[in-house]
Design a protein around this motif. Structure first.
Motif, PDB file in Angstrom:
ATOM      1  N   ARG A 238      -9.851  -5.161 -13.142  1.00  0.00           N
ATOM      2  CA  ARG A 238     -10.326  -5.223 -11.768  1.00  0.00           C
ATOM      3  C   ARG A 238      -9.445  -4.361 -10.877  1.00  0.00           C
ATOM      4  O   ARG A 238      -8.226  -4.417 -10.932  1.00  0.00           O
ATOM      5  CB  ARG A 238     -10.291  -6.674 -11.278  1.00  0.00           C
ATOM      6  CG  ARG A 238     -10.820  -6.849  -9.860  1.00  0.00           C
ATOM      7  CD  ARG A 238     -10.783  -8.303  -9.442  1.00  0.00           C
ATOM      8  NE  ARG A 238      -9.408  -8.775  -9.329  1.00  0.00           N
ATOM      9  CZ  ARG A 238      -8.661  -8.618  -8.229  1.00  0.00           C
ATOM     10  NH1 ARG A 238      -9.138  -7.975  -7.175  1.00  0.00           N
ATOM     11  NH2 ARG A 238      -7.445  -9.085  -8.194  1.00  0.00           N
ATOM     12  N   GLN A 239     -10.021  -3.523 -10.076  1.00  0.00           N
ATOM     13  CA  GLN A 239      -9.275  -2.672  -9.148  1.00  0.00           C
ATOM     14  C   GLN A 239      -8.673  -3.538  -8.037  1.00  0.00           C
ATOM     15  O   GLN A 239      -9.328  -4.469  -7.557  1.00  0.00           O
ATOM     16  CB  GLN A 239     -10.194  -1.620  -8.532  1.00  0.00           C
ATOM     17  CG  GLN A 239     -10.723  -0.595  -9.513  1.00  0.00           C
ATOM     18  CD  GLN A 239      -9.606   0.262 -10.075  1.00  0.00           C
ATOM     19  OE1 GLN A 239      -8.644   0.552  -9.380  1.00  0.00           O
ATOM     20  NE2 GLN A 239      -9.734   0.635 -11.347  1.00  0.00           N
ATOM     21  N   PRO A 240      -7.366  -3.250  -7.650  1.00  0.00           N
ATOM     22  CA  PRO A 240      -6.775  -4.048  -6.569  1.00  0.00           C
ATOM     23  C   PRO A 240      -7.521  -3.829  -5.267  1.00  0.00           C
ATOM     24  O   PRO A 240      -8.013  -2.733  -4.987  1.00  0.00           O
ATOM     25  CB  PRO A 240      -5.335  -3.528  -6.490  1.00  0.00           C
ATOM     26  CG  PRO A 240      -5.394  -2.169  -7.082  1.00  0.00           C
ATOM     27  CD  PRO A 240      -6.455  -2.221  -8.140  1.00  0.00           C
ATOM     28  N   SER A 241      -7.571  -4.861  -4.481  1.00  0.00           N
ATOM     29  CA  SER A 241      -8.266  -4.778  -3.206  1.00  0.00           C
ATOM     30  C   SER A 241      -7.456  -3.933  -2.220  1.00  0.00           C
ATOM     31  O   SER A 241      -6.291  -3.608  -2.453  1.00  0.00           O
ATOM     32  CB  SER A 241      -8.492  -6.181  -2.638  1.00  0.00           C
ATOM     33  OG  SER A 241      -7.236  -6.772  -2.325  1.00  0.00           O
TER      34      SER A 241
ATOM     35  N   ALA B 115      -6.300  -4.855   0.642  1.00  0.00           N
ATOM     36  CA  ALA B 115      -5.180  -5.662   1.132  1.00  0.00           C
ATOM     37  C   ALA B 115      -4.029  -5.666   0.137  1.00  0.00           C
ATOM     38  O   ALA B 115      -2.851  -5.572   0.514  1.00  0.00           O
ATOM     39  CB  ALA B 115      -5.651  -7.094   1.416  1.00  0.00           C
ATOM     40  N   GLU B 116      -4.364  -5.759  -1.153  1.00  0.00           N
ATOM     41  CA  GLU B 116      -3.316  -5.743  -2.171  1.00  0.00           C
ATOM     42  C   GLU B 116      -2.618  -4.383  -2.217  1.00  0.00           C
ATOM     43  O   GLU B 116      -1.387  -4.308  -2.362  1.00  0.00           O
ATOM     44  CB  GLU B 116      -3.918  -6.079  -3.530  1.00  0.00           C
ATOM     45  CG  GLU B 116      -4.367  -7.523  -3.660  1.00  0.00           C
ATOM     46  CD  GLU B 116      -5.088  -7.789  -4.973  1.00  0.00           C
ATOM     47  OE1 GLU B 116      -5.159  -8.960  -5.362  1.00  0.00           O
ATOM     48  OE2 GLU B 116      -5.573  -6.825  -5.600  1.00  0.00           O
ATOM     49  N   GLN B 117      -3.384  -3.319  -2.109  1.00  0.00           N
ATOM     50  CA  GLN B 117      -2.782  -1.980  -2.103  1.00  0.00           C
ATOM     51  C   GLN B 117      -1.858  -1.801  -0.896  1.00  0.00           C
ATOM     52  O   GLN B 117      -0.763  -1.250  -1.006  1.00  0.00           O
ATOM     53  CB  GLN B 117      -3.883  -0.916  -2.085  1.00  0.00           C
ATOM     54  CG  GLN B 117      -4.698  -0.846  -3.371  1.00  0.00           C
ATOM     55  CD  GLN B 117      -5.805   0.181  -3.288  1.00  0.00           C
ATOM     56  OE1 GLN B 117      -5.948   0.870  -2.281  1.00  0.00           O
ATOM     57  NE2 GLN B 117      -6.608   0.275  -4.337  1.00  0.00           N
ATOM     58  N   ARG B 118      -2.297  -2.266   0.281  1.00  0.00           N
ATOM     59  CA  ARG B 118      -1.482  -2.151   1.484  1.00  0.00           C
ATOM     60  C   ARG B 118      -0.197  -2.953   1.349  1.00  0.00           C
ATOM     61  O   ARG B 118       0.897  -2.495   1.718  1.00  0.00           O
ATOM     62  CB  ARG B 118      -2.269  -2.630   2.700  1.00  0.00           C
ATOM     63  CG  ARG B 118      -1.530  -2.404   4.021  1.00  0.00           C
ATOM     64  CD  ARG B 118      -2.331  -2.884   5.209  1.00  0.00           C
ATOM     65  NE  ARG B 118      -3.588  -2.149   5.346  1.00  0.00           N
ATOM     66  CZ  ARG B 118      -4.791  -2.688   5.168  1.00  0.00           C
ATOM     67  NH1 ARG B 118      -4.911  -3.968   4.860  1.00  0.00           N
ATOM     68  NH2 ARG B 118      -5.876  -1.952   5.305  1.00  0.00           N
ATOM     69  N   ALA B 119      -0.288  -4.163   0.793  1.00  0.00           N
ATOM     70  CA  ALA B 119       0.895  -5.004   0.604  1.00  0.00           C
ATOM     71  C   ALA B 119       1.888  -4.354  -0.362  1.00  0.00           C
ATOM     72  O   ALA B 119       3.100  -4.389  -0.156  1.00  0.00           O
ATOM     73  CB  ALA B 119       0.488  -6.386   0.095  1.00  0.00           C
ATOM     74  N   ARG B 120       1.338  -3.733  -1.415  1.00  0.00           N
ATOM     75  CA  ARG B 120       2.211  -3.070  -2.381  1.00  0.00           C
ATOM     76  C   ARG B 120       2.931  -1.880  -1.737  1.00  0.00           C
ATOM     77  O   ARG B 120       4.128  -1.673  -1.942  1.00  0.00           O
ATOM     78  CB  ARG B 120       1.388  -2.605  -3.579  1.00  0.00           C
ATOM     79  CG  ARG B 120       2.208  -1.975  -4.696  1.00  0.00           C
ATOM     80  CD  ARG B 120       1.347  -1.590  -5.866  1.00  0.00           C
ATOM     81  NE  ARG B 120       0.618  -2.746  -6.397  1.00  0.00           N
ATOM     82  CZ  ARG B 120      -0.322  -2.642  -7.328  1.00  0.00           C
ATOM     83  NH1 ARG B 120      -0.677  -1.462  -7.808  1.00  0.00           N
ATOM     84  NH2 ARG B 120      -0.923  -3.731  -7.773  1.00  0.00           N
TER      85      ARG B 120
END
Length: 203
Positions: A32-35, A37-42
């Motif tokens: 599953r590709q990260p969302s 929001a998850e990419q921004r948090a990373r």
């Protein structure tokens, strides 16, 4: 009219078994590709980590600079104290002047006395006093400051550079060559004319 009902001839369906597991097809299943929001948090976490590392480097650099400044200050203070001690030891308040000839051999104090030299046909020039000898020649004499030795022996130690005007300079016989605090007076002191350093071998 009879109805052909075969449903009664079939056994009822079995209920699903509890606790059974379903297995994914690993070869055909995509991660599953990260969302967003998850990419921004990373990205924020990585940026924060870089900022923390930079702050740590700056703190280390400042600490190293402070250590160098403290070490440099300690060395400077140590050198100043050493130089002050050297001048205190090297330039005492009282110095003994020894009359020597051009070869550094200790001679009679009179040979460095301006009055004695001029009264015997001699003269002074460039810090040296010249006494005539037979045959028309001259012997030169000057003071050594701080050296030691007896007449006829080579002077040991000392310097031919005159000390500070604040230093009291006397010969072994007690004549005052230079009176501390007043410099050299042309009419004071017991050595006559110039007192010694200025016109009697001290400069």
């Amino acid at each position: 009219m009879t109805q052909d009902n075969n449903a009664g001839d079939q056994p009822p369906p079995e209920p699903p078994k509890r606790g059974s597991m379903r297995f994914q097809d690993a070869e055909n299943t995509r991660a599953r590709q990260p969302s967003v929001a998850e990419q921004r948090a990373r990205q924020q976490a990585l940026a924060q980590e870089e900022r923390d590392e930079e702050l740590a480097r700056q703190a280390d650099a400042k600490a190293a600079t402070r250590r160098k400044i403290l070490i440099g200050s300690g060395v400077t203070v140590g050198l100043v104290g050493l130089v002050a001690t050297f001048y205190t030891v090297a330039k005492p308040n009282n110095v003994t002047a020894v009359c020597t000839d051009s070869g550094g051999v200790v001679q009679n104090d009179d040979y460095c006395d301006d009055n004695y030299v001029t009264s015997h046909g001699g003269y002074h020039s460039g810090g040296f006093l010249f006494l005539p000898i037979g045959g028309g020649g001259y012997n030169s004499y000057r003071y050594n400051y701080g050296g030691s030795g007896t007449i006829g022996q080579r002077v040991s130690g000392g310097s031919y550079d005159p000390p500070s005007s604040r230093t009291n300079v006397n010969t072994k016989s007690g004549k005052s060559v230079q009176r501390g605090g007043f410099g050299i007076s042309g009419k004071s002191g017991t050595t006559g004319g110039s007192g010694g350093s200025g016109k009697s071998g001290g400069s």
